[in-house]
Design an enzyme around this catalytic site. Sequence first.
Site, mmCIF file in Angstrom:
data_model
loop_
_atom_site.group_PDB
_atom_site.id
_atom_site.type_symbol
_atom_site.label_atom_id
_atom_site.label_comp_id
_atom_site.label_asym_id
_atom_site.label_seq_id
_atom_site.Cartn_x
_atom_site.Cartn_y
_atom_site.Cartn_z
ATOM 1 N N ARG A 126 0.809 -1.223 0.000
ATOM 2 C CA ARG A 126 0.000 0.000 0.000
ATOM 3 C C ARG A 126 0.835 1.263 0.000
ATOM 4 N NH1 ARG A 126 -4.581 0.536 3.185
ATOM 5 N NH2 ARG A 126 -5.979 -1.214 3.012
ATOM 6 N N LYS A 158 22.090 -10.941 1.244
ATOM 7 C CA LYS A 158 23.481 -11.398 1.129
ATOM 8 C C LYS A 158 24.353 -10.780 2.224
ATOM 9 C CE LYS A 158 22.805 -11.068 -3.716
ATOM 10 N NZ LYS A 158 23.052 -9.929 -4.613
ATOM 11 N N ARG A 198 11.361 2.491 3.874
ATOM 12 C CA ARG A 198 10.559 1.731 4.842
ATOM 13 C C ARG A 198 11.506 0.717 5.456
ATOM 14 N NH1 ARG A 198 5.373 -0.635 5.922
ATOM 15 N NH2 ARG A 198 4.688 1.512 5.646
ATOM 16 N N HIS A 218 5.833 7.226 11.405
ATOM 17 C CA HIS A 218 5.258 7.047 10.080
ATOM 18 C C HIS A 218 4.653 8.395 9.699
ATOM 19 C CE1 HIS A 218 3.791 5.266 6.570
ATOM 20 N NE2 HIS A 218 3.107 4.238 7.051
#
Lengths: 312, 425
Positions: A58, A86, A108, A136
């Site tokens: 989203r 990795k 994020r 956020h």
Amino acid sequence: MPLENKDILDMASLSVPEINLILDTAESMREISERPIKKVPALRGKTVVLFFYEPSTRTRLSFDIAAKRLSADSIALTASMSSLEKGETLLDTAKNIEAMRPDVVVLRHAYSGAPHFLASRIKASVINAGDGTHAHPSQALLDMLTIRQHKGRLEGLKVAIVGDITHSRVARSNTVGLTKMGAQIVLAGPPTMMPKGIETLGARVARNVEEALSDADVIMMLRIQKERQKRFTMASEREYSRHFGLNRQRVALAKKDVVIMHPGPINRGIEIAADVADGPYSIILDQVTNGVAVRMALLYLVLGGGRHGDSD
Amino acid sequence: MAILIRGARLIDPGRMDRTGDVLIDNGRIAAVQDAYTHPAHLEGLEVIAADGLWLTPGLIDLHVHFREPGQEHKETIHSGSRAAAAGGFTAVCTMPNTNPVNDDPAVTALILSKAKEAGLVRVYPVAAISKGLKGEQLVDFGELKTAGAIGVSDDGRPVMNSQLMRRALEYAAGFGLMVISHSEDLDLAEGGAMNEGAVATRMGLGGIPNAAESVMVARDIALAGLTGASVHIAHVSTRESVAAIRRGKEEGIAVTAETAPHYLFLTDTAVEDYNTNAKMNPPLRSNQDREAIRQALADGTLDAIATDHAPHSIMEKEVEFDRAANGILGLETSLPLGLKLVREGVLSIETLIERMATAPARILGLETGIRVGLPADVTLIDPKKEFTVQADIFHSKSRNTPFEGWTLQGRAVLTVMGGRITYRG
Ligand SMILES: [Zn+2]
């Protein structure tokens, strides 16, 4: 009026005039999204890297659409595509990203503070698209825009935020941001999900959900994340929904013109009853629409849009 | 080679505080006099003018991590020894969480031989309580004692199994080994990256409550009471632990305890901006805790200052806060920070030296002091010397200090271990 910092990391580092500027800019961006041709050349030639260490379709989609509507080139990197698995460190990643010369990095990350880490190591602007349980900001700003759209103001409103506050970056950012704008925040949820010292963010902690909801102008329900409840914070879902969920009886405690919000995705029947989520007070879909507008505003403003002399 | 230290203030807590000359010869303190007139037979006598300087028994650090064997990119016994000598230390206790773990006489022997090779500080290895620090099987304490271990601990990890801790206390007492408790309830601490409280909540970091430490401190004091053995509590960070130790001492239980300089100076606000150089375990606590720790150090509830010197390279620290390794450097800032406590009026200079030299020696069962016949382990301090903490010029291999940029006053200018100069500032 430009933004003070190159990055958007959390609500604590945005001033009241900056928040107003972002919301006002987002209003005009929303207008672009309603045109038949939803694209303006404002950010042509700019590169936006969408770096998502945590899956979030989203939010990523919302930033991606926002970048495209402003004609920026957006490149999405997800953890699986990157070298994370990795064993590449965030420091290596920062250096590699820097070498690509992006203008904005939207990050994020599962760990709190990762955007701060990146922002202090690269020249590009960093927009925090959610870090751990910390912040956020774009979600808080879109929530504020949605509330303003329905209530005409933020000041003086009573906003109840209900659910797992401990694990919620949305609750933290909304508390900080809305308090700054003069709203009154009341938090409720199981005591096992209420973090120590949350009052220092400006919120009041209610004794129970009913107290938080009474006379509320806005109700914000948080998603209960079962995978986060490993350390005995929750009994059964049934019990949760009965004592801490939003149903019609509880909505009736709020003001007559209450609006109901949820950052999504919703667990219908757990934190919010289906008829409430889809009912007349719900403005959940407006949140989604405003998400694109707010993210357009953020991209535009961090790239210097709206600065004296270069906006026209 | 003989050394004559002239005109220093001689501070030997509980025994002496006067100005005088100290002659060091053959590795031992050969004379302590008002004004020493040296006889002709002392060839190559080095005379050190020490007017205005303080001479104290050599500082002893009960808690360091020298990372060798296994993590030599962070520190070696040699680099750690250099850092210790530069900090004014003449002896250290190395914790067993190396790789391989010091749960085997061969590892103890290796540590001792490397320490001897470096020859800068007396290294007293602390061996593991349980095999591999796994908390499952008791280590051969007798063998380790024979190999040269001074005590046992699972430091880096707690002994979660209370029965194992009880047996370790009983078994170690039989061999005259000290037991050091890293007091942490892993279940209460799980998911935590810093102190639980408003700062952690604002930063969105998992919190470690004070009780994660104090419930285990209380447990280990109860077990010491049960077994009649003595226990030493490492790196005390909370006011509740202090209260438990105070009560234990009042009840006559053989408990001793240490705290670290960072708990005396910093609080969890040092973590703001996600500063990984302020991340350690136990974490920096509240101001209330810091005040209680200071008070407890002054009144003797906390016996000693130990640094918990924990070197980490940039690879372990230049990462997201949650992923960063716990621990900070301590050896090269401990004495100057201690002297700051003296200037702030928290401790007298005599008490500071007691907590950094005399008490650690007593806990280890060593004899120390500025007395004729004792091994010449002494530290010469310039109390006036001002400097700015610069990790770049540390002797340690690592750079992880939260005190970078602090201006401090007073430091070691000469360290003598076994009659040899191991550091000259
Ligand atoms: Zn420890």
